[in-house]
Enzyme design. Structure first.
Site, PDB file in Angstrom:
ATOM      1  N   HIS A   1      31.854  17.134  10.230  1.00 48.27           N
ATOM      2  CA  HIS A   1      32.308  18.248   9.386  1.00 48.27           C
ATOM      3  C   HIS A   1      31.156  18.852   8.594  1.00 48.27           C
ATOM      4  O   HIS A   1      30.142  18.192   8.356  1.00 48.27           O
ATOM      5  CB  HIS A   1      33.367  17.761   8.395  1.00 48.27           C
ATOM      6  CG  HIS A   1      34.733  17.641   8.978  1.00 48.27           C
ATOM      7  ND1 HIS A   1      35.879  17.650   8.216  1.00 48.27           N
ATOM      8  CD2 HIS A   1      35.158  17.511  10.253  1.00 48.27           C
ATOM      9  CE1 HIS A   1      36.942  17.524   8.979  1.00 48.27           C
ATOM     10  NE2 HIS A   1      36.527  17.430  10.231  1.00 48.27           N
TER      11      HIS A   1
ATOM     12  N   GLU B   1      37.807  23.405  13.809  1.00 48.26           N
ATOM     13  CA  GLU B   1      38.619  23.921  12.702  1.00 48.26           C
ATOM     14  C   GLU B   1      37.833  25.003  11.972  1.00 48.26           C
ATOM     15  O   GLU B   1      36.614  24.898  11.823  1.00 48.26           O
ATOM     16  CB  GLU B   1      38.980  22.803  11.709  1.00 48.26           C
ATOM     17  CG  GLU B   1      39.655  21.607  12.324  1.00 48.26           C
ATOM     18  CD  GLU B   1      38.706  20.409  12.385  1.00 48.26           C
ATOM     19  OE1 GLU B   1      37.563  20.497  11.880  1.00 48.26           O
ATOM     20  OE2 GLU B   1      39.110  19.392  12.962  1.00 48.26           O
TER      21      GLU B   1
END
Length: 324
Positions: free
Chosen positions: A37, A106
């Site tokens: 991330h 995402e």
């Protein structure tokens, strides 16, 4: 059955993640899996180190345990040529212990480079397909070029390649992505105990490892565990259609504002009772997953690692699918 430990990269800094990986190896886990991330899900998690630096350090500090990304998006924030090189390097540093988990991504992480993130699932899947083709091409060796609809590669070569390329496990939230996993990957990765994902993967010809994350939170008592999971991991209750779309942690805080501790208790295995952990894991086994990742959202990672070694390791490995 292979059992993995989730390194919560959104909740801990890089040095602590390495320490936990070393402890996970000592506790008997087969592999560690780490998200890739740029942002945490919630601001109060407070961390999000660069995954590839942490993975390289873990490779150097461990001897046996497998390493995996869970998962990397090789399409927007990274070009797939960079991921082909990074994965090959970690595979070499770990003597072949690395699995490349990939997914369509995402918005939380991919929007940061300002290149835009596809609004439709079909567009994300098209990008992922091309990225996987580029990675496979570069792992063949030699100079390679690629001209896709979305992605290009110009006269590139990865010089340091392992004798065997890393396993690629493709994340799927639906049968279309499960088909991509069968066609262009070596394994399947999921976060829900959905039998249709495994059956779709197998129907499309997939026969590799099937990874799934099992939600849990260890603490000496159930309420302390649920409270900790609610504080840092309530975003997991929002569902994939929300999780893939929101751009920043503040949005996840708003989207999960109505999640209660009772909701956490219903989905997560919380507290000290080993049977509750087996009950939460059983649907994943029934769905056909054979690589279970223990995703501990509790407040004491060392306590959980001790609990796993004493109470969970053996019974988890003995689990089989229940009839019906």
């Amino acid at each position: 059955m292979q059992i993995g430990y989730k390194l919560a990269a959104e909740a801990f800094g890089p040095g602590e993640l390495v320490r936990q990986a070393v402890r996970a190896e000592a506790a008997g886990f087969d592999f560690v899996e780490m998200s890739d991330h740029y942002h945490p899900w919630l601001d109060n998690q407070g961390h999000s180190p660069f995954a590839w630096s942490v993975l390289g350090t873990i490779a150097a500090e461990t001897e046996r345990i497998g390493l995996a990304t869970g998962v990397t998006c090789p399409t927007v924030r990274y070009h797939p040529a960079i991921i082909a090189q990074a994965a090959a390097t970690v595979a070499l540093l770990s003597d072949g212990r690395f699995t490349l988990g990939v997914g369509a991504g995402e918005r939380l992480n991919e929007h940061v480079v300002g290149e835009g993130f596809p609004v439709d699932v079909a567009g994300r899947h098209a990008l992922l397909r091309e990225a996987l083709e580029i990675i496979r091409l570069l792992w063949q060796g030699g100079y390679q070029s690629y001209e896709g609809r979305h992605l290009q590669l110009s006269d590139a070569r990865v010089f340091d390649l392992p004798a065997e390329p890393p396993v690629i496990a493709v994340a799927a939230g639906g049968t279309r992505a499960a088909g991509i996993a069968a066609e262009l990957g070596d394994g399947l990765f999921a976060t829900e105990p959905t039998p249709e994902l495994v059956s779709g993967y197998r129907a499309a010809g997939g026969d590799g490892p099937r990874y799934a994350e099992v939600p849990m939170a260890w603490a000496p008592d159930e309420q302390t565990a649920a409270r900790a999971a609610h504080e840092t991991s309530r975003w997991a209750m929002t569902g994939w259609k929300v999780m893939s779309e929101l751009p920043n942690p503040v949005n996840f805080a708003a989207a999960s504002a109505t999640v209660r501790e009772q909701d956490i208790l219903e989905k997560f295995a919380c507290g000290p009772d080993p049977q509750r952990y087996l009950d939460v894991a059983q649907p994943f086994v029934d769905a056909g997953f054979d690589h279970l990742v223990m995703q501990n959202a509790g407040p004491d990672p060392d306590g959980f690692l001790d609990f796993f070694r004493a109470e969970l390791d053996e019974p988890l490995r003995k689990m089989t699918a229940q009839p019906g």
